[in-house]
Design a protein around this motif. Structure first.
Motif, PDB file in Angstrom:
ATOM      1  N   ALA A 184       0.838  -1.200   0.000  1.00 31.19           N
ATOM      2  CA  ALA A 184       0.000   0.000   0.000  1.00 31.19           C
ATOM      3  C   ALA A 184       0.870   1.245   0.000  1.00 31.19           C
ATOM      4  O   ALA A 184       1.956   1.276   0.576  1.00 31.19           O
ATOM      5  N   ALA A 185       0.371   2.279  -0.659  1.00 30.26           N
ATOM      6  CA  ALA A 185       1.018   3.590  -0.640  1.00 30.26           C
ATOM      7  C   ALA A 185       0.055   4.596  -0.041  1.00 30.26           C
ATOM      8  O   ALA A 185      -1.136   4.600  -0.370  1.00 30.26           O
ATOM      9  N   VAL A 186       0.571   5.429   0.845  1.00 31.75           N
ATOM     10  CA  VAL A 186      -0.213   6.525   1.405  1.00 31.75           C
ATOM     11  C   VAL A 186       0.484   7.826   1.051  1.00 31.75           C
ATOM     12  O   VAL A 186       1.692   7.976   1.251  1.00 31.75           O
ATOM     13  N   ILE A 187      -0.295   8.745   0.488  1.00 32.70           N
ATOM     14  CA  ILE A 187       0.205  10.090   0.189  1.00 32.70           C
ATOM     15  C   ILE A 187      -0.537  11.065   1.096  1.00 32.70           C
ATOM     16  O   ILE A 187      -1.769  11.078   1.138  1.00 32.70           O
ATOM     17  N   ASP A 188       0.227  11.857   1.817  1.00 31.58           N
ATOM     18  CA  ASP A 188      -0.325  12.906   2.670  1.00 31.58           C
ATOM     19  C   ASP A 188      -0.018  14.235   1.987  1.00 31.58           C
ATOM     20  O   ASP A 188       1.132  14.655   1.926  1.00 31.58           O
ATOM     21  N   LEU A 189      -1.058  14.884   1.463  1.00 37.15           N
ATOM     22  CA  LEU A 189      -0.881  16.150   0.749  1.00 37.15           C
ATOM     23  C   LEU A 189      -1.035  17.291   1.752  1.00 37.15           C
ATOM     24  O   LEU A 189      -2.103  17.895   1.907  1.00 37.15           O
ATOM     25  N   GLY A 190       0.029  17.571   2.487  1.00 37.56           N
ATOM     26  CA  GLY A 190      -0.006  18.610   3.503  1.00 37.56           C
ATOM     27  C   GLY A 190       0.139  19.997   2.909  1.00 37.56           C
ATOM     28  O   GLY A 190       0.490  20.170   1.739  1.00 37.56           O
ATOM     29  N   THR A 191      -0.104  20.993   3.724  1.00 37.48           N
ATOM     30  CA  THR A 191      -0.025  22.386   3.280  1.00 37.48           C
ATOM     31  C   THR A 191       1.405  22.786   2.935  1.00 37.48           C
ATOM     32  O   THR A 191       1.636  23.533   1.984  1.00 37.48           O
ATOM     33  N   ASN A 192       2.371  22.261   3.694  1.00 40.43           N
ATOM     34  CA  ASN A 192       3.776  22.580   3.440  1.00 40.43           C
ATOM     35  C   ASN A 192       4.484  21.494   2.634  1.00 40.43           C
ATOM     36  O   ASN A 192       5.274  21.787   1.749  1.00 40.43           O
ATOM     37  N   THR A 193       4.199  20.232   2.978  1.00 47.02           N
ATOM     38  CA  THR A 193       4.959  19.102   2.449  1.00 47.02           C
ATOM     39  C   THR A 193       4.028  18.005   1.967  1.00 47.02           C
ATOM     40  O   THR A 193       3.026  17.711   2.625  1.00 47.02           O
ATOM     41  N   PHE A 194       4.368  17.402   0.834  1.00 43.82           N
ATOM     42  CA  PHE A 194       3.699  16.182   0.387  1.00 43.82           C
ATOM     43  C   PHE A 194       4.570  15.000   0.817  1.00 43.82           C
ATOM     44  O   PHE A 194       5.779  14.996   0.580  1.00 43.82           O
TER      45      PHE A 194
END
Length: 305
Positions: free
Chosen positions: A3-13
């Protein structure tokens, strides 16, 4: 299952790829890209063109790694910057057509739940605790104990938002700091009430700024190899004082302070100091597990049936 999880944060992906079985999560690969999606106009609810392009290019890079690792399932989670932006929906559509990644925009409430699940998996919750996750766009607070979650809320008081609104001096002036504190007084009244009801005695900082605080206190610690670690409260207070009284150039020269956080870490320190005073906590610790690990944990639980 891979599995891959991407966290698209305000500062950092962030991208994390893991092998998941019903009783285990084995991290195979992780990386991050400082996209600065909230640059310039986060408080106007706009993703500026330059940030928009950086975001799409980062997702294209992530997709290359996802293909390389022959991932079975991808969960891409968008948080404050995208959910509050007027052109956030357009970014989600562009990510699907440009990079082949389907993004789920989660509510602040769901974001807090994922953070809780991640911190819980770290083993950091040993008593009634207040979890704090300082993002660029929002900050999540969760009160919990070993038995489970007691209270949670997401606030639009992320470091990028506060910095753009109030950080007008170098070093930050007493006037600017007081403006931030007055804003927090208005925003966090119900957090204060929740703390008076549940009486947390430990503050658990979820990754991000708290990893920076820990690295500045103890640069020898390998944060990639530990799920959680106590932070000496007096050592933290010393670092916070130094950060709040330093100029940009002085902070830029400090060891273990990455360029992305050179200014926002001041906001994070002011916010953390405020919450420590508000909650009356007696201990401080770091969880290196955050939203990403919480999403992986939810996938593991699904595998377990």
């Amino acid at each position: 299952m891979t599995a891959a999880v991407i966290d698209l944060g305000t500062n950092t992906f962030h991208l994390i790829i893991a092998q998941i079985s019903p009783d285990n999560i084995e991290v195979l690969y992780k990386t991050n890209i400082p996209v600065k999606l909230g640059e310039g106009r986060i408080n106007d609810h706009i993703i500026i063109p330059e940030a928009y392009e950086r975001g799409l290019l980062a997702l294209e890079t992530f997709q290359d790694e996802i293909r390389k690792h022959q991932v079975d399932t991808v969960k891409a989670i968008a948080t404050s910057a995208i959910r509050s932006a007027g052109n956030g929906e357009n970014f989600v559509k562009a990510a699907r057509s440009y990079a082949g990644i389907t993004i789920e925009v989660v509510s602040g409430d769901q974001e807090a739940e994922y953070i809780f699940n991640g911190v819980k998996a770290s083993g950091a919750i040993r008593e009634t605790s207040l979890i704090m996750d300082i993002g660029g766009g929002s900050t999540e607070f969760i009160i919990c104990n070993e038995d489970g979650l007691l209270w949670k809320k997401s606030y639009n008081i992320g470091a990028a938002r506060l910095m753009q609104a109030y950080f007008n001096s170098d070093p930050i002036s007493q006037t600017d700091m007081q403006a931030i504190i007055s804003h927090l007084d208005n925003e966090l009244a119900d957090l204060k009430k929740a703390c008076s009801i549940y009486k947390p005695i430990q503050l658990i900082g979820s990754a991000g700024a708290f990893e920076t605080f820990m690295a500045m206190i103890n640069g020898q610690l390998d944060l990639n190899s530990i799920p959680s670690h106590p932070i000496d409260l007096e050592a933290y207070r010393s670092i916070s004082t130094t950060l709040r009284h330093s100029s940009h150039s002085e902070r830029a020269a400090m060891p273990n302070l990455i360029p992305l956080r050179v200014d926002m870490i001041v906001i994070a320190a002011i916010l953390t100091d405020y919450v420590i005073a508000l909650s009356g906590i007696e201990g401080l610790s770091l969880s290196t597990y955050d939203l990403k690990m919480g999403v992986l944990e939810s996938l593991r639980q699904s595998e377990a049936g």
